[in-house]
Design a protein around this motif. Structure first.
Motif, short mmCIF file in Angstrom:
data_model
loop_
_atom_site.label_atom_id
_atom_site.label_comp_id
_atom_site.label_asym_id
_atom_site.label_seq_id
_atom_site.Cartn_x
_atom_site.Cartn_y
_atom_site.Cartn_z
N LYS A 170 -20.08 -109.28 -65.20
CA LYS A 170 -21.34 -108.57 -65.39
C LYS A 170 -22.57 -109.45 -65.17
CE LYS A 170 -20.03 -106.83 -69.36
NZ LYS A 170 -20.03 -106.19 -70.68
N PHE A 171 -22.39 -110.76 -65.27
CA PHE A 171 -23.54 -111.65 -65.13
C PHE A 171 -23.53 -112.40 -63.80
CE2 PHE A 171 -23.34 -110.57 -69.52
CZ PHE A 171 -24.66 -110.53 -69.95
N ARG A 172 -22.74 -111.87 -62.86
CA ARG A 172 -22.70 -112.48 -61.52
C ARG A 172 -23.68 -111.71 -60.63
NH1 ARG A 172 -19.81 -117.11 -60.14
NH2 ARG A 172 -17.92 -116.23 -61.03
N LEU A 173 -24.51 -112.44 -59.88
CA LEU A 173 -25.42 -111.78 -58.94
C LEU A 173 -24.63 -111.25 -57.76
CD1 LEU A 173 -28.22 -114.49 -58.99
CD2 LEU A 173 -28.37 -112.19 -59.98
N GLN A 174 -25.19 -110.30 -57.08
CA GLN A 174 -24.53 -109.71 -55.91
C GLN A 174 -24.34 -110.75 -54.81
OE1 GLN A 174 -23.20 -106.62 -55.46
NE2 GLN A 174 -23.59 -106.44 -57.66
N ASN A 175 -25.36 -111.56 -54.64
CA ASN A 175 -25.34 -112.55 -53.57
C ASN A 175 -25.76 -113.90 -54.12
OD1 ASN A 175 -24.95 -110.64 -51.29
ND2 ASN A 175 -26.91 -109.87 -52.09
N GLY A 176 -25.64 -114.90 -53.26
CA GLY A 176 -26.17 -116.21 -53.59
C GLY A 176 -25.17 -117.12 -54.25
N GLY A 177 -25.55 -118.37 -54.33
CA GLY A 177 -24.67 -119.37 -54.91
C GLY A 177 -23.81 -120.02 -53.84
N LEU A 178 -23.16 -121.09 -54.21
CA LEU A 178 -22.36 -121.86 -53.26
C LEU A 178 -20.88 -121.61 -53.48
CD1 LEU A 178 -24.38 -125.19 -53.56
CD2 LEU A 178 -24.73 -123.32 -51.96
N ILE A 179 -20.55 -120.60 -54.25
CA ILE A 179 -19.15 -120.29 -54.53
C ILE A 179 -18.55 -119.52 -53.35
CG2 ILE A 179 -19.20 -120.29 -57.04
CD1 ILE A 179 -19.88 -117.23 -56.72
N TYR A 224 -26.80 -122.66 -62.80
CA TYR A 224 -25.86 -121.54 -62.82
C TYR A 224 -26.29 -120.47 -61.82
CZ TYR A 224 -23.46 -123.55 -66.80
OH TYR A 224 -22.72 -124.38 -67.58
N LEU A 225 -27.61 -120.29 -61.75
CA LEU A 225 -28.13 -119.27 -60.85
C LEU A 225 -27.96 -119.67 -59.39
CD1 LEU A 225 -31.37 -117.56 -62.06
CD2 LEU A 225 -30.50 -117.29 -59.76
N LYS A 226 -28.41 -120.87 -59.05
CA LYS A 226 -28.47 -121.26 -57.65
C LYS A 226 -27.11 -121.72 -57.08
CE LYS A 226 -31.84 -122.35 -55.35
NZ LYS A 226 -33.04 -122.68 -54.59
N VAL A 227 -26.31 -122.37 -57.90
CA VAL A 227 -25.04 -122.89 -57.39
C VAL A 227 -23.92 -121.86 -57.55
CG1 VAL A 227 -23.31 -124.72 -57.63
CG2 VAL A 227 -25.75 -125.27 -57.79
N TYR A 228 -23.96 -121.13 -58.67
CA TYR A 228 -22.82 -120.25 -58.97
C TYR A 228 -23.16 -118.76 -58.88
CZ TYR A 228 -21.26 -124.71 -60.82
OH TYR A 228 -20.92 -126.03 -60.96
N GLY A 229 -24.44 -118.43 -58.64
CA GLY A 229 -24.82 -117.02 -58.59
C GLY A 229 -24.61 -116.31 -59.92
N VAL A 230 -24.86 -117.04 -60.99
CA VAL A 230 -24.62 -116.50 -62.34
C VAL A 230 -25.92 -116.54 -63.13
CG1 VAL A 230 -23.48 -117.01 -64.54
CG2 VAL A 230 -22.18 -117.16 -62.41
N ILE A 231 -26.21 -115.46 -63.85
CA ILE A 231 -27.40 -115.48 -64.71
C ILE A 231 -26.95 -115.65 -66.16
CG2 ILE A 231 -29.11 -114.30 -63.29
CD1 ILE A 231 -28.16 -111.68 -64.65
N VAL A 232 -27.63 -116.56 -66.86
CA VAL A 232 -27.22 -116.83 -68.24
C VAL A 232 -27.72 -115.74 -69.19
CG1 VAL A 232 -27.09 -119.31 -67.85
CG2 VAL A 232 -29.22 -118.33 -68.69
N GLY A 233 -28.66 -114.91 -68.73
CA GLY A 233 -29.13 -113.81 -69.56
C GLY A 233 -29.92 -112.85 -68.72
N LYS A 234 -30.06 -111.63 -69.23
CA LYS A 234 -30.81 -110.63 -68.47
C LYS A 234 -32.21 -110.45 -69.02
CE LYS A 234 -26.68 -108.35 -66.87
NZ LYS A 234 -25.77 -107.21 -66.85
N ASN A 235 -32.43 -111.15 -70.13
CA ASN A 235 -33.72 -111.01 -70.80
C ASN A 235 -34.17 -112.41 -71.26
OD1 ASN A 235 -35.85 -109.70 -71.88
ND2 ASN A 235 -34.70 -108.68 -73.52
N PRO A 236 -34.40 -113.28 -70.29
CA PRO A 236 -34.57 -114.70 -70.66
C PRO A 236 -35.96 -115.06 -71.15
CG PRO A 236 -34.57 -114.46 -68.27
CD PRO A 236 -34.41 -113.08 -68.83
N LEU A 237 -35.95 -116.02 -72.05
CA LEU A 237 -37.18 -116.64 -72.52
C LEU A 237 -37.12 -118.08 -72.03
CD1 LEU A 237 -39.45 -115.71 -74.46
CD2 LEU A 237 -38.21 -116.87 -76.28
N VAL A 238 -38.20 -118.54 -71.41
CA VAL A 238 -38.24 -119.94 -70.98
C VAL A 238 -39.25 -120.65 -71.86
CG1 VAL A 238 -38.83 -121.50 -69.09
CG2 VAL A 238 -37.62 -119.35 -68.60
N PHE A 239 -38.78 -121.70 -72.54
CA PHE A 239 -39.64 -122.44 -73.45
C PHE A 239 -39.77 -123.86 -72.89
CE2 PHE A 239 -39.77 -124.45 -77.98
CZ PHE A 239 -41.14 -124.62 -77.89
#
Ligand SMILES: [Zn+2]
Lengths: 998, 89
Positions: free
Chosen positions: A4-13, A314-329
């Protein structure tokens, strides 16, 4: 299972290759190129373990070597391994992993009660609490802690995997394949230098794989790939991925662990699992990059709180998002890069920036993309137990002391960025005294100690252009020094976004009335309050604070926690960070498996095995072998159902009544040649050697300079300037070095050569009353009568066409000979002796019978010459020449060595003539005396006397000379034995030595 | 692991060598009358220097020559190596 947290495209996998794996018994799927961590996050799994002390839920914090939380127990090919970082373990088909440090399960963990009782677990808790009452430690605390805690379980099975060691030399070793590693490797390789480029991850490129930059009109990733492909083609370059350089030792020796097969379901045939490289480098370029620093706030250990750089990876190499509602601090621009990546993938992050009004290209980009940014804002606390569900946030005053009204906003992850810490471990291990760089609030390497140069982010340089320039230059200059080539490389055009100044603020104050845990060390559960307690209790040195609180002491060695810990100490102590100093970095940088360290040296390969030329005969004749140093020697030859005792008794008895033959090949042999050979012997041995005639052997004892007996043996004069020395099996190597020492350093004027010939000669001792008769048959052309070959005589002969040396020497106390032939003829000699000896009832005897024979005749060996005894103690003082000087002589007149009640060798017989005496037992006057019972001596060797058919032992006894006839007690508390004994002469057999001369 | 230059063989790894202690110690001549103190100094008494130290090593798994190595005991820096018979100024 849907990721469910895998993007449709992208990543080096590799999305074409789906892999199935199990975590805590549940099946999931991922892709080739995933790590266990990225695959779990793709499946929405964030709860992977429990923390060490409080058993708080643990998720993922990083994406690589810095990971403090996600440590799992791995199951691979019917083997299990603890302490595996999910962020480093590559996914393979059928991988199985389980959580550690939770019991009975990760979801319901009994140890979590510690979390609610945390008042009991402050800094130094283990020292304070579990110390009392003492008996509770063994019965209550330890079993409980062992059950509930621990970061995995080591397998107790034999590890069937193979690990290899490799030695390599190179001009430049480059540790890390990020921009600085690639640039310097490329420049050096082009100059013809021998280069090793090591990357700990499976993919090369480091930060170039995740950053939005452009080099020479290529994306960072494409540029990295093109450089790597070119390097791989060059014959002077070794490029290694999955290889961590973990230790920088003396004289530019570095050690690297290469994980050859850990990413595969099973190690391929003829492949090792891991390979340890010992690399001696002329120059070392440290391009190990930097690790993002956490920000500290309430409950900052909740699963879902993660480094912003990890979220981006995780996003750029694996095409995975760690959350769908992220807070960046964040307190710097790096957090923005992560937010922008989220936004580009259709996810709306919120940025909380601690800075008041920062301005830069990247901030503008975020604003233009419509990302919501709150300046002067902080996360006060994460909310949610097993996963972040919301965050309490607040505005913070410009002086960072006052929090505004607390608001709660929904989010499912908090990506934190507290700027960057250069990875200086290798530089520091090399001896480099690091220096504190104020602008980045971190330590960077100082003046080079060995031949190390630190580049790029590891050196505190965070812009790509400067990094590349420095690195091309370093690679070029250092290689030029070595190869004298000077190939200029044109510097590529670099496009990167400029960053603005970061905010030094890193630790959010607690809001009024709240007592949130704010963690510094995530693996060892060290919170801000723990450091405060340690300082309050008087700990000042950072090394003490570390040990008392366990800050930075876990398997991640504080990669994410050390600097924040230092900053806290410096703030409380009101000192600058460099005045606090950092703790010492020691190898290994990451945990290394014991298997890799041991390599191939396991089991029988742990040391060489030396076998005599007669070994196969012994094997065929039921020899039971024993280790004698690196040699394998027959201990006894088993007949029927005999045990050791019965067999050795039979063999020894046969020597006393008929004749026996013993393989003595293992004795050390040294060939001594030269006009001054006799003079050398005269200085080395305690007795006189100048008048030994050709064709005669003599027994000699050599001392160390401190007067202690070093070794004994016979030396034979083969010809005018040629001697054959024998040593004990154990001391052979030491005696050779000893002779070389004196010849090379002390008396270089002596014209003598020494060389070991131990392996050149096979030796057989033929002993017993019928030995001469056997010899007559073996050497029919020689006169071996008592006149022709007297005791201590020597002759050269011919054994059925084979050159042989015959020595009339005895270790057993019987009439005896030793025959030597060249090693290749050893088996031939042995078989001839057995064949010819049949009519005299010849039997082979092993080391056990050999010991029995020498013990009962009082001949000293290693157990008496134990490095503590002098000639007098072992009744060898008769061999001390008064007329000449020799090694160690001057020591013999020191007080302790001349005292009248000096210890001496004696014989010991049990009064009941039945009870065997354990070796190592003590001799005492009174068995019932209160402890400590005064020890008069000790039993050095025991046997069953075949001559007298009762037990007999040798002992080193105080005033032994005057103790003959005394009744004493042997005590062995170890075996719980008290044996009344009588002290007798050490010569229990043939005290006048008539047999050897008969 | 140290890298030691054997004057006979060249650069070799430490594991080919064995350590032999202070190279400045001179054995008293044979048959010479000497005091207990002088003898004890030869046999037992050694300085545990921090810094430059001249020491003996034997190239055990190589040419078997005893050599002299000038080494810093704190940093392990090796300044020079000498043959056994070389006089050191
Ligand atoms: Zn050498």
């Amino acid at each position: 299972m849907i990721q469910k947290f895998r993007l449709q495209n992208g990543g080096l996998i590799n999305r074409d290759k789906k892999l199935s794996f199990k975590f805590n018994g549940k099946t999931y799927s991922g892709y080739e190129g995933d790590t266990l961590a990225s695959a779990l996050i793709a499946n929405g799994v964030h709860l992977v373990g429990r923390s060490f002390k409080y058993h708080r839920p643990r998720g993922f914090f990083g994406a690589g070597v810095d990971e403090p939380y996600a440590i799992v127990q791995l199951y691979r090919n019917n083997e299990t391994e603890p302490n595996i970082k999910a962020t480093e373990q590559e996914l393979f088909e059928g991988l199985e992993a389980k959580s550690v440090n939770c019991w009975p399960s990760v979801n319901f963990d009994i140890g979590a009660i510690n979390n609610f009782l945390k008042i009991f677990l402050p800094a130094g808790f283990y020292y304070k609490t579990f110390m009392w009452p003492k008996s509770f430690w063994y019965r209550v605390y330890e079993p409980f802690i062992r059950k509930a805690a621990g970061l995995g379980v080591a397998s107790t099975k034999h590890d069937k995997e193979r690990y290899e060691h490799k030695y390599e030399y190179c001009d430049l070793l480059i540790t890390g394949s990020g921009p600085s590693g690639l640039a310097s490797a490329y420049a050096a390789a082009k100059n013809g230098a021998r280069v090793i480029l090591a990357e700990d991850k499976p993919r090369f490129g480091g930060s170039l794989l995740t950053s939005d930059v452009n080099i020479g009109n290529q994306s960072g990733e494409d540029w990295a790939n093109s450089i790597i492909s070119e390097l791989k083609e060059m014959p002077n370059v070794i490029v290694k991925n999955r290889s961590q350089v973990f230790g920088y030792y003396d004289h530019n020796m570095l050690v690297m662990s290469e994980k050859v097969s850990d990413h595969l379901p099973k190690t391929k045939k003829h492949h090792p699992k891991q390979r340890l490289w010992y690399i001696r480098a002329k120059e070392v370029l440290i391009s190990s990059g930097s690790i993002e620093r956490p920000l500290v706030f309430g409950n900052n250990d909740t699963p879902g709180v993660m480094l912003s750089s990890a979220a981006k990876e995780y996003l750029k190499v694996y095409g995975v998002i760690v959350g769908k509602n992220p807070l960046v601090f964040t307190n710097n621009d790096s957090g923005y890069e992560t937010a922008i990546e989220f936004k580009k993938n259709g996810i709306n992050p919120i940025i909380l920036d601690t800075r008041v009004n920062p301005q830069s290209e990247i901030i503008d980009e975020a604003i233009n993309l419509g990302i919501e940014i709150k300046f002067s804002y902080v996360v006060v606390a994460a909310q949610g137990y097993k996963k972040v569900s919301s965050a309490d946030i607040a505005k913070i005053s410009d002086d960072k002391k006052q929090l505004g009204t607390i608001e709660n906003i929904k989010c499912d992850c908090i990506c934190v960025s507290g700027f960057w810490t250069p990875t200086i471990h290798l530089a520091s291990q090399s001896g480099n005294k690091t220096k504190f760089k104020e602008e980045i609030d971190a330590f960077v390497p100082g003046t080079s100690k060995q031949n190390e140069t630190t580049l790029g982010a590891a050196n505190g340089i965070f812009t790509l252009e400067e990094t590349l320039k420095d690195s091309f230059m370093a690679g070029q200059d250092l290689s030029k020094k070595i190869t004298n080539n000077d190939n200029k490389i044109s510097f590529p055009n670099v496009v990167e976004k400029k960053s603005s100044q970061y905010d030094k603020f890193w630790c959010v104050p607690l809001p009024k009335g709240k007592n949130y845990k704010r963690f510094l060390d995530f693996q060892n559960d060290v919170a801000v309050s723990d450091i405060e307690i340690a300082l309050k209790e008087g700990y000042r040195s950072i090394e003490h604070v570390k040990r008392y609180t366990t800050l930075g002491m876990a398997t991640d060695q504080g990669k994410t926690s050390n600097l924040n810990g230092l900053q806290l100490v410096s703030e409380i102590e009101n000192k600058v960070v460099p005045a606090v100093g950092h703790t010492t970095f020691r190898p290994p940088y990451t945990p290394i498996s014991i298997g890799a360290i041991v390599g191939r040296e396991v089991g029988k390969h742990s040391k060489p095995t030396r076998k005599s030329p007669m070994h196969s005969w012994h094997e065929k004749n039921n020899a039971v072998f024993v280790d004698a140093g690196v040699w394998l020697r027959p201990r006894y030859y088993k007949q029927g159902s005999e045990n050791l005792f019965e067999a050795s008794k039979r063999e020894a008895k046969n020597v006393r009544t008929n004749v026996g033959v013993c393989d003595v090949t293992t004795l050390g042999k040294i060939d001594i040649k030269g006009p001054d050979a006799a003079e050398l012997l005269n200085r080395v041995y305690t007795n006189a050697w100048l008048k030994l005639p050709v064709g005669k052997a003599r027994y000699g004892v050599m001392l160390r300079e401190d007067g202690i007996v070093m070794d004994d043996g016979t030396t034979t004069r083969i010809s005018e300037n040629h001697y054959h020395m024998t040593t004990t099996t154990a001391q052979a190597a030491n005696v050779l070095s000893h002779l070389e020492y004196y010849l090379q350093l002390v008396w270089p004027e002596l014209n003598v050569n020494v060389v070991s010939t131990t392996e050149q000669w096979a030796g057989a001792a033929i002993a017993g009353p019928k030995s001469r008769k056997l010899l007559e048959k073996l050497f029919p052309n020689n006169d071996v009568s008592n006149e022709g070959l007297p005791f201590m005589g020597y002759m050269e002969s011919d054994l059925f066409g084979v050159k042989a040396r015959i020595f009339r020497i005895s270790f057993s106390g019987e009439l005896a000979y030793e025959v030597n032939v060249e090693s290749d003829n050893g088996q031939f000699m042995w078989e001839k002796i057995i064949e010819m000896g049949q009519e005299f009832q010849v039997q082979p005897y092993g080391t056990e019978a050999l010991s029995t024979l020498r013990i009962e005749m009082g001949h000293v060996a290693g157990s008496e010459l134990d490095g503590r005894t002098i000639s007098y103690d072992t009744s060898l003082e008769g061999l001390i020449s008064k007329k000449k000087d020799f090694i160690g002589k001057r020591s013999l007149n020191r007080e302790a060595f001349t005292s009248s009640d000096r210890q001496k060798i004696v014989g010991v017989v049990p009064l009941d003539k039945k009870t065997s005496i354990p070796e190592g037992s003590h001799l005492v006057k009174d068995a019932k005396a209160p402890l400590p019972n005064k020890k008069l001596g000790h039993i050095s060797a025991s046997c069953w006397s075949v001559e007298h058919d009762n037990p007999f032992s040798l002992a080193i006894l105080k005033d032994g000379k005057n103790m003959i006839g005394e009744k004493l007690f042997v005590m062995s508390p170890l075996k719980n034995k008290v044996i009344p004994v009588e002290i007798v002469s050490s010569h229990y057999v043939d005290p006048k030595g008539e047999r050897v001369r008969s | 692991m140290l890298h030691i230059k054997c004057p006979h063989c060249g650069m070799r790894s430490q594991n080919e060598f064995s350590y032999g202690g202070d190279a400045s110690i001179k054995r008293p001549k044979l048959n010479k009358e000497i005091s207990n103190e002088e003898w004890d100094n030869f046999v037992y008494n050694r300085k545990s220097l921090r810094g430059k130290h001249l020491e003996l090593w034997q190239h055990l798994s190589g040419c078997r020559q005893w050599i002299k190595v000038e080494r810093d005991t704190a940093t392990h820096e090796i300044f020079n190596t000498y043959r056994a018979d070389e006089e050191i100024s």
